[in-house]
Enzyme design. Structure first.
Site, PDB file in Angstrom:
ATOM      1  N   GLU A 324      40.702  31.241  37.985  1.00 27.05           N
ATOM      2  CA  GLU A 324      41.745  31.722  38.904  1.00 27.05           C
ATOM      3  C   GLU A 324      43.096  31.087  38.596  1.00 27.05           C
ATOM      4  O   GLU A 324      44.129  31.649  38.928  1.00 27.05           O
ATOM      5  CB  GLU A 324      41.357  31.406  40.360  1.00 27.05           C
ATOM      6  CG  GLU A 324      40.401  32.433  40.944  1.00 27.05           C
ATOM      7  CD  GLU A 324      40.252  32.340  42.464  1.00 27.05           C
ATOM      8  OE1 GLU A 324      39.589  33.212  43.022  1.00 27.05           O
ATOM      9  OE2 GLU A 324      40.780  31.401  43.081  1.00 27.05           O
ATOM     10  N   HIS A 345      17.727  28.615  24.958  1.00 31.67           N
ATOM     11  CA  HIS A 345      16.689  29.617  24.725  1.00 31.67           C
ATOM     12  C   HIS A 345      17.108  30.989  25.236  1.00 31.67           C
ATOM     13  O   HIS A 345      16.282  31.873  25.426  1.00 31.67           O
ATOM     14  CB  HIS A 345      15.378  29.150  25.370  1.00 31.67           C
ATOM     15  CG  HIS A 345      14.911  27.845  24.788  1.00 31.67           C
ATOM     16  ND1 HIS A 345      13.944  27.763  23.816  1.00 31.67           N
ATOM     17  CD2 HIS A 345      15.343  26.577  25.007  1.00 31.67           C
ATOM     18  CE1 HIS A 345      13.783  26.493  23.475  1.00 31.67           C
ATOM     19  NE2 HIS A 345      14.616  25.754  24.185  1.00 31.67           N
ATOM     20  N   LYS A 459      40.144  43.540  47.048  1.00 28.73           N
ATOM     21  CA  LYS A 459      40.154  43.530  48.528  1.00 28.73           C
ATOM     22  C   LYS A 459      40.773  44.807  49.074  1.00 28.73           C
ATOM     23  O   LYS A 459      40.248  45.414  50.002  1.00 28.73           O
ATOM     24  CB  LYS A 459      40.955  42.325  49.042  1.00 28.73           C
ATOM     25  CG  LYS A 459      40.249  40.998  48.871  1.00 28.73           C
ATOM     26  CD  LYS A 459      41.008  39.903  49.601  1.00 28.73           C
ATOM     27  CE  LYS A 459      40.462  38.541  49.257  1.00 28.73           C
ATOM     28  NZ  LYS A 459      41.324  37.449  49.687  1.00 28.73           N
TER      29      LYS A 459
HETATM   30  O1  PA5 Z   1      41.119  29.511  45.380  1.00 26.50           O
HETATM   31  C1  PA5 Z   1      41.328  30.322  46.257  1.00 26.50           C
HETATM   32  O2  PA5 Z   1      42.365  30.284  46.935  1.00 26.50           O
HETATM   33  C2  PA5 Z   1      40.312  31.383  46.624  1.00 26.50           C
HETATM   34  O3  PA5 Z   1      39.256  31.448  45.751  1.00 26.50           O
HETATM   35  C3  PA5 Z   1      39.784  31.153  48.022  1.00 26.50           C
HETATM   36  O4  PA5 Z   1      39.177  29.889  48.073  1.00 26.50           O
HETATM   37  C4  PA5 Z   1      38.783  32.218  48.437  1.00 26.50           C
HETATM   38  O5  PA5 Z   1      39.307  33.490  48.228  1.00 26.50           O
HETATM   39  C5  PA5 Z   1      38.422  32.048  49.908  1.00 26.50           C
HETATM   40  O6  PA5 Z   1      39.552  32.153  50.690  1.00 26.50           O
HETATM   41  P1  PA5 Z   1      39.588  31.679  52.201  1.00 26.50           P
HETATM   42  O7  PA5 Z   1      39.325  30.227  52.250  1.00 26.50           O
HETATM   43  O8  PA5 Z   1      40.970  32.021  52.668  1.00 26.50           O
HETATM   44  O9  PA5 Z   1      38.529  32.451  52.959  1.00 26.50           O
END
Ligand code: PA5
Length: 482
Positions: A324, A345, A459
């Site tokens: 990310e 394996h 989303k």
């Molecule tokens: O790193 C990030 O910001 C995302 O992966 C969030 O952790 C994930 O989308 C979950 O979001 P939230 O904590 O708002 O539910």
């Protein structure tokens, strides 16, 4: 001209010295100076990275660190994690410990609900510290509740099986969402909240719900205020994947009885190195340098490998952190993870012999939690008597070293991260090591390491298909394409 590093961080001209030698010299000195801790080595990748190349990238790495710590780069609203190990809310930290003690007292099962950065760190920590079989241990050994994670998928089968597993037993919930609006955990929370209310009644249920969310905004915050749940805060300036050392990770970790003071202490030690050590003594910076040199040589995929099942979720957490943070603007090293020797394996063939765009980073745990010594048998039908008196860990390390040489021979450079043992201090160091490297590497790539615009695309489509108010036009468009 070949350059080598001197201990004081200055460079000097030298005869051609392979980096392996330079690294070896500094490794010996670093061990003396720094003591036992998480440590990065170029390992067999030193055959691919010359001292000149390392020195060549040094200024870029240092400049990226400067951008990060001065807060002058993209995404600088989300740098709170840099100082977290030394600058955290002590009152809340004490409340986390109290809540954990209460949950250990009144609950047989603890359900942590969250997705992405809101669960991976805790899942990684719990498996690393308490082992793969923690939930299956007898209560007297475990001394805390079984801990399960949900809200990280929308599978009704998974959720129903977990509901059944909890059964009539006493349980508590920690719902974790920084935004407070994420669909996956919101759905799981509804379902588990209903079970809790059915068992304890509304008022008592509210005392067993712990909400970790934004201090002011979001649907979860509104709900928590209205229902009177105990609340913990995800700081504004800490993004999800960098939040393991906030209440997001700390409560589900503390619930198992893990020592979160030691965890923070370990992170603080690595922070000190990251912020202050010279380049040649600076593990996160050397890692950032090495993987970016390899990227520029066409090694576009990095496989994080472990030889310990307890490290499986460290790989999952790291994939999110790197993926990310770096994967945007059509750039970034693709992060993958393997469990070894298991995956030798399955994935071993590809790593040894498939497309040559791979680099590997091996996490090497130096000391075992438990040791098993191989014994001689009267008949040697399985041919293993030659291992008499040797430990299983010796065998594991032989597999590791043999594999990393084989992979190097197959043109897959192997970097290495040495982890003293599977304890809180090492884990704190490891989390911070990866986070800091990730911030530096993101700036070296020229991306904003702290946003995740790509996550929004799925989303929007999901909301449209679900029929969420406001998405009507997209709904019709998408339906035509399906
Ligand atoms: O790193 C990030 O910001 C995302 O992966 C969030 O952790 C994930 O989308 C979950 O979001 P939230 O904590 O708002 O539910």
């Amino acid at each position: 001209m070949t350059l080598i590093l001197r201990k004081n961080g200055h460079m000097k001209e030298a005869e051609a010295v392979p980096y392996a030698r330079v690294n070896y010299i500094y490794k010996k000195e670093r061990i003396k100076v720094m003591g036992e801790r998480v440590r990065f080595e170029c390992g067999t990748a030193s055959e691919y990275i010359s001292a000149d190349e390392l020195m060549g990238i040094r200024e870029q790495v240092l400049s990226a660190r400067e951008t990060l710590v001065s807060g002058s780069g993209l995404g600088n609203d989300f740098l709170g994690w840099i100082n977290l190990p030394v600058d955290y809310d002590k009152e809340e930290f004490a409340r986390i410990k109290k809540a954990a003690a209460r949950i250990r007292e009144d609950s047989e099962v603890f359900i942590a609900i969250g997705i992405g950065g809101s669960y991976l760190g805790a899942q990684a920590a719990n498996t690393f510290l308490k082992g793969v079989f923690y939930n299956n241990q007898p209560k007297e050994v475990r001394k805390g509740p079984e801990v399960y994670f949900c809200g990280n998928s929308i599978s009704s089968t998974y959720l129903q099986e977990l509901l059944d597993l909890v059964g009539d037993r006493d349980f508590s919930i920690n719902v974790i969402s920084k935004s407070g609006t994420t669909t996956e955990p919101a759905i799981a929370f509804r379902v588990f909240k209903e079970k809790l209310i059915a068992k304890y009644g509304r008022e008592e249920a509210a005392k067993r719900i712990y909400a970790t969310t934004d201090k002011a905004r979001g649907a979860l915050k509104t709900l928590a205020d209205a229902e009177g749940y105990e609340e913990f805060v995800v700081p504004d300036n800490v993004g999800g994947r960098f939040s393991v050392l906030t209440a997001v990770g700390l409560l589900p970790i503390a619930v198992t009885g893990a020592d979160i003071d030691e965890l923070m202490e370990g992170a603080a030690q690595m922070r000190e190195i990251a912020l202050s050590a010279a380049f040649e003594d600076n593990d996160p910076l050397l890692y950032a340098a090495a993987r970016n040199i390899l990227l520029r040589k066409g090694k576009e995929v990095e496989i994080l490998g472990n030889y310990e099942p307890r490290l499986h979720y460290i790989g999952e957490w790291w994939k999110q952190l790197q993926g990310e943070s770096e994967g945007k603007d059509k750039k970034g090293i693709f992060p993958a993870a393997v469990d070894l020797t298991t995956d030798l394996h399955s994935m071993g063939q590809y790593i040894q012999d498939g497309r040559r765009f791979l680099m590997e980073t091996i996490m090497n745990v130096e000391s075992q939690t438990y040791e098993i010594v191989m014994k001689k048998e009267a008949s040697d039908l399985d041919g293993l008597n030659y291992l008499d008196g040797k430990t299983m860990d010796f065998a594991n390390k032989c597999a590791m070293n043999g594999t990393l040489l084989a992979h190097s021979d197959g043109d897959v450079p192997n970097l290495r991260i040495n982890i003293p043992r599977m304890d809180e201090r090492s884990l704190g160091q490891l989390f911070y090591f990866f986070e800091f490297e990730c911030g530096v590497s993101g700036y070296m790539l020229g991306v904003n390491p702290f946003n995740q615009p790509g996550v929004e695309s799925y989303k929007k489509n999901m909301f449209a298909l679900l029929g969420k108010p406001g998405y009507e036009a997209q709904h019709d468009e998408l339906m035509k394409r399906l």
